[in-house]
Scaffold this active site. Structure first.
Site, short mmCIF file in Angstrom:
data_model
loop_
_atom_site.label_atom_id
_atom_site.label_comp_id
_atom_site.label_asym_id
_atom_site.label_seq_id
_atom_site.Cartn_x
_atom_site.Cartn_y
_atom_site.Cartn_z
N MET A 1 0.84 -1.46 0.07
CA MET A 1 0.03 -0.04 -0.24
C MET A 1 1.04 1.36 -0.15
O MET A 1 0.31 2.21 0.28
CB MET A 1 -1.03 -0.06 1.15
CG MET A 1 -1.94 -1.24 1.19
SD MET A 1 -2.98 -1.37 0.02
CE MET A 1 -4.19 -0.11 0.32
N CYS A 83 5.96 -7.79 2.04
CA CYS A 83 6.02 -7.32 0.83
C CYS A 83 6.83 -7.81 -0.22
O CYS A 83 8.17 -7.95 0.11
CB CYS A 83 6.46 -5.75 1.05
SG CYS A 83 6.47 -4.67 -0.62
N LYS A 122 3.55 -8.64 10.09
CA LYS A 122 2.73 -8.94 8.85
C LYS A 122 3.74 -10.00 7.93
O LYS A 122 4.94 -9.58 7.60
CB LYS A 122 2.24 -7.75 8.05
CG LYS A 122 1.18 -8.21 7.05
CD LYS A 122 0.81 -6.92 6.38
CE LYS A 122 -0.16 -7.31 5.26
NZ LYS A 122 0.50 -7.89 3.87
N ASN A 194 -5.24 -11.91 5.69
CA ASN A 194 -5.22 -10.87 4.73
C ASN A 194 -5.09 -11.46 3.45
O ASN A 194 -4.57 -12.82 3.41
CB ASN A 194 -3.78 -9.86 5.24
CG ASN A 194 -3.67 -9.09 4.01
OD1 ASN A 194 -2.52 -9.10 3.26
ND2 ASN A 194 -4.73 -8.34 3.46
N GLY A 195 -5.49 -11.03 2.31
CA GLY A 195 -5.19 -11.50 0.89
C GLY A 195 -6.73 -12.04 0.45
O GLY A 195 -7.35 -12.92 0.89
#
Length: 313
Positions: A1, A83, A122, A194-195
């Site tokens: 992001m 990331c 994360k 997430n995802g």
């Protein structure tokens, strides 16, 4: 992001939900240590609860960045181990750290030593040829033993070679059951997923399976009203503002930004998806896209764009 969830975006999103945790763009530890700290770390008090997401792989540098950020009063410090972009890999942080769980453990231990708020991680379920069913529980165990009790797991592998960051968000298959298994294997930890999550209904379904939280990224950016308005019901609260009212509520913030020398498009670029799926949405986006970046553009552009939505209702 990165380049998306800046302070203007987060202020806008906070008007839709009082309870959801907002995350900053990933900021590298070296940037905080050596760069313009107020520009990187400042935010509005209205954004709470808010987490600072850090990138880095040097324990001492991450500790220093955490210590600096402590003065800004974030509610959580998050280390990004997910990331997959090339520039992140070249700095030896992000998803490539899935291959170095002991280094991640050292990093978070150093961060915890300098933080007065929770340090979270994360991560992905694995990278490249790793077997997620083997790698992920070992990764969580090692990092947990260093002091982390909260993990946000992107339920896809990351392919560090051969796929672009965009492809890494779409091509590797989702493995929600593995993340659910991690919650069963580590019942005392906070495990969030997430995802591929695109709706509030989908988030409810995942929470019903026993997960502790759901992180929504791009869907919340591109169609924020559908994902964020009503999200507070997950906490048993009734807060569902009307999108048109949200635009009106943004005006004082926008005026303050303009008076301080900012440009309209720096804020309205984050508002383009507000009326996705509603009559007038295309013209709303068009008016803002064509006019907000012009010199001297002000709230009259917002009014013109809003007229298109009102006309379509």
């Amino acid at each position: 992001m990165m380049d998306w969830t800046d302070r203007h975006c987060r202020y806008f999103h906070r008007l839709m939900t009082r309870r959801a945790m907002l995350y900053t763009e990933m900021v590298t530890a070296p940037a905080i240590v050596h760069g313009p700290k107020p520009r990187l770390l400042d935010y509005s008090d209205a954004e709470h609860p808010i987490a600072l997401q850090l990138g880095g792989s040097d324990p001492a540098e991450l500790a220093q960045a955490t210590r600096i950020a402590r003065d800004w009063g974030y509610d959580e410090i998050n280390l990004n181990v997910g990331c997959p972009s090339d520039r992140v890999q070249s700095g030896c942080f992000g998803a490539v750290l899935m291959e170095k769980p002991d280094l991640v453990a050292d990093c978070v231990a150093a961060m915890i030593g300098e933080s007065d708020v929770p340090v979270t991680v994360k991560c992905r379920i694995g990278v490249d040829e790793q077997v997620p069913e083997e790698v992920l529980p070992d990764f969580i165990d090692r990092v947990h033993r260093a002091g982390v009790r909260h993990f946000v797991i992107h339920a896809r592998k990351a392919w560090l070679q051969g796929l672009s960051p965009k492809e890494n968000r779409e091509i590797p298959p989702l493995n929600y059951p593995l993340v659910e298994q991690m919650k069963r294997d580590f019942p005392d930890l906070t495990i969030c997923i997430n995802g591929g999550i695109t709706s509030l209904a989908q988030a409810r379904e995942l929470l019903a399976r026993g997960l502790d939280g759901v992180m929504v990224g791009r869907a919340a950016y591109h169609d924020p009203a559908s994902v964020l308005i009503g999200a507070d019901s997950l906490w048993g609260e009734d807060f569902s503002p009307d999108p048109i009212d949200l635009v009106e509520n943004m005006k004082p913030y926008i005026e303050q930004h303009l008076q301080s020398g900012g440009r309209l498009h720096q804020i309205t670029r984050h508002m383009l998806g507000l009326f996705t799926g509603r009559p007038g949405a295309r013209l709303w986006r068009r008016v803002l896209s064509e006019n907000a970046s012009r010199s001297g553009a002000g709230s009259e552009v917002l009014d013109l764009a809003l007229d298109q939505v009102r006309a379509g209702v």
